[in-house]
Design a protein around this motif. Sequence first.
Motif, mmCIF file in Angstrom:
data_model
loop_
_atom_site.group_PDB
_atom_site.id
_atom_site.type_symbol
_atom_site.label_atom_id
_atom_site.label_comp_id
_atom_site.label_asym_id
_atom_site.label_seq_id
_atom_site.Cartn_x
_atom_site.Cartn_y
_atom_site.Cartn_z
ATOM 1 N N THR A 60 -3.904 4.415 -1.283
ATOM 2 C CA THR A 60 -4.934 4.737 -0.301
ATOM 3 C C THR A 60 -4.774 6.169 0.190
ATOM 4 O O THR A 60 -3.699 6.567 0.633
ATOM 5 C CB THR A 60 -4.864 3.762 0.892
ATOM 6 N N CYS B 242 -11.706 -1.102 1.282
ATOM 7 C CA CYS B 242 -10.488 -1.913 1.175
ATOM 8 C C CYS B 242 -9.989 -2.170 2.585
ATOM 9 O O CYS B 242 -9.561 -1.239 3.275
ATOM 10 C CB CYS B 242 -9.422 -1.202 0.340
ATOM 11 N N ASN C 39 -1.368 -0.775 -4.065
ATOM 12 C CA ASN C 39 -2.663 -0.157 -3.852
ATOM 13 C C ASN C 39 -2.409 1.267 -3.365
ATOM 14 O O ASN C 39 -1.450 1.517 -2.625
ATOM 15 C CB ASN C 39 -3.455 -0.930 -2.797
ATOM 16 N N HIS D 124 0.830 -1.199 0.000
ATOM 17 C CA HIS D 124 0.000 0.000 0.000
ATOM 18 C C HIS D 124 0.860 1.243 0.000
ATOM 19 O O HIS D 124 1.894 1.301 0.672
ATOM 20 C CB HIS D 124 -0.921 0.050 1.225
ATOM 21 N N THR E 2 -9.626 4.222 -1.680
ATOM 22 C CA THR E 2 -8.539 3.359 -2.146
ATOM 23 C C THR E 2 -8.715 2.989 -3.604
ATOM 24 O O THR E 2 -9.801 2.597 -4.048
ATOM 25 C CB THR E 2 -8.460 2.069 -1.299
ATOM 26 N N GLU F 295 -7.475 0.201 -6.036
ATOM 27 C CA GLU F 295 -6.929 -1.134 -5.824
ATOM 28 C C GLU F 295 -6.198 -1.675 -7.047
ATOM 29 O O GLU F 295 -6.734 -1.692 -8.161
ATOM 30 C CB GLU F 295 -8.042 -2.114 -5.428
ATOM 31 N N GLN G 265 -11.542 7.239 4.192
ATOM 32 C CA GLN G 265 -10.661 6.463 3.316
ATOM 33 C C GLN G 265 -11.199 6.383 1.894
ATOM 34 O O GLN G 265 -12.404 6.246 1.676
ATOM 35 C CB GLN G 265 -10.517 5.031 3.856
ATOM 36 N N GLY H 240 -6.315 -1.651 3.105
ATOM 37 C CA GLY H 240 -6.089 -0.213 3.069
ATOM 38 C C GLY H 240 -6.444 0.453 4.385
ATOM 39 O O GLY H 240 -5.750 1.375 4.837
#
Length: 285
Positions: free
Chosen positions: A193, A219, A191, A160, A207, A209, A205, A222
Amino acid sequence: MSVHDEVGFEKYHGTGNDFLVVDANEYVPDRAAFATRHCDRADGVGADGVLFLALEDRFDPPRVVMTLVQPDGSTAAMCGNGARVAAEWAMERTGAADVMIDTQAGTRHARREGDDVAIEMGEPRFEPEVVPLADEYDEPMLGEDLEGYAVTALNTGVPHAVAFVDDVDAVDVDAVAPPIRSHDAFPEGANVTFASRREDGGFDQRTYERGVEGETASCGTGAVAIAAAARVRDRIAADVVHVSPPGGDLVVSFPEDGAATLTGPVAHEFDGEAAATVDRVEPQP
């Protein structure tokens, strides 16, 4: 594209992160093609991935072998919401309140907590070789400028890139995330985020992906990445962090051993059938 025999599936979601669940005993000759075809939201059932689950109920607690195939045909080592879905699926079949989920990122313990499902996510890792980062990185990436964002890199089962912003709703995720997702710093991609701190101390949040190649409603890895990155970068000191993706609310907690636990709701949407055999379409020259 031609299709042939049918296979049963069940549709679940965890805070909007949705999956087609297929019993691994069902014969699907090409899982990548199956996921690409049926995850398509325009021409297929629509989902963020396909969970192929093998239940081994002779164990106590029962075990589930989980394989997540994403819409681009790739396999993800871990998925927090997917693992919670796998746990719910197994609990419904066995009546157990605890199950073990075998993923490519390791075995994770899941349990029912009231109406929610909690899954142990392991310890978030920041080491460059674990994320992984490109060879030139010999120190963790903690707020490095990438594409105009201060990015913190970590692995919560999958890589991430976390960026803290003033307002996640002001971020054009589909425009700004892909260059970070494919940045040279991430040899396996990441990913992406985005998180913004709320007045109540939690985080909103969003995200993008890897494997879905787009924004998802939630996620789980995330959410854990946000909480872990915030703790490392001294934004919070709490052992319990509330994270809200667009699809709902998740809770990330950190017991004394440093491992994270992800807790949130899971819902069974509907059942159906889909073509098991899907012919691949080769790209035209």
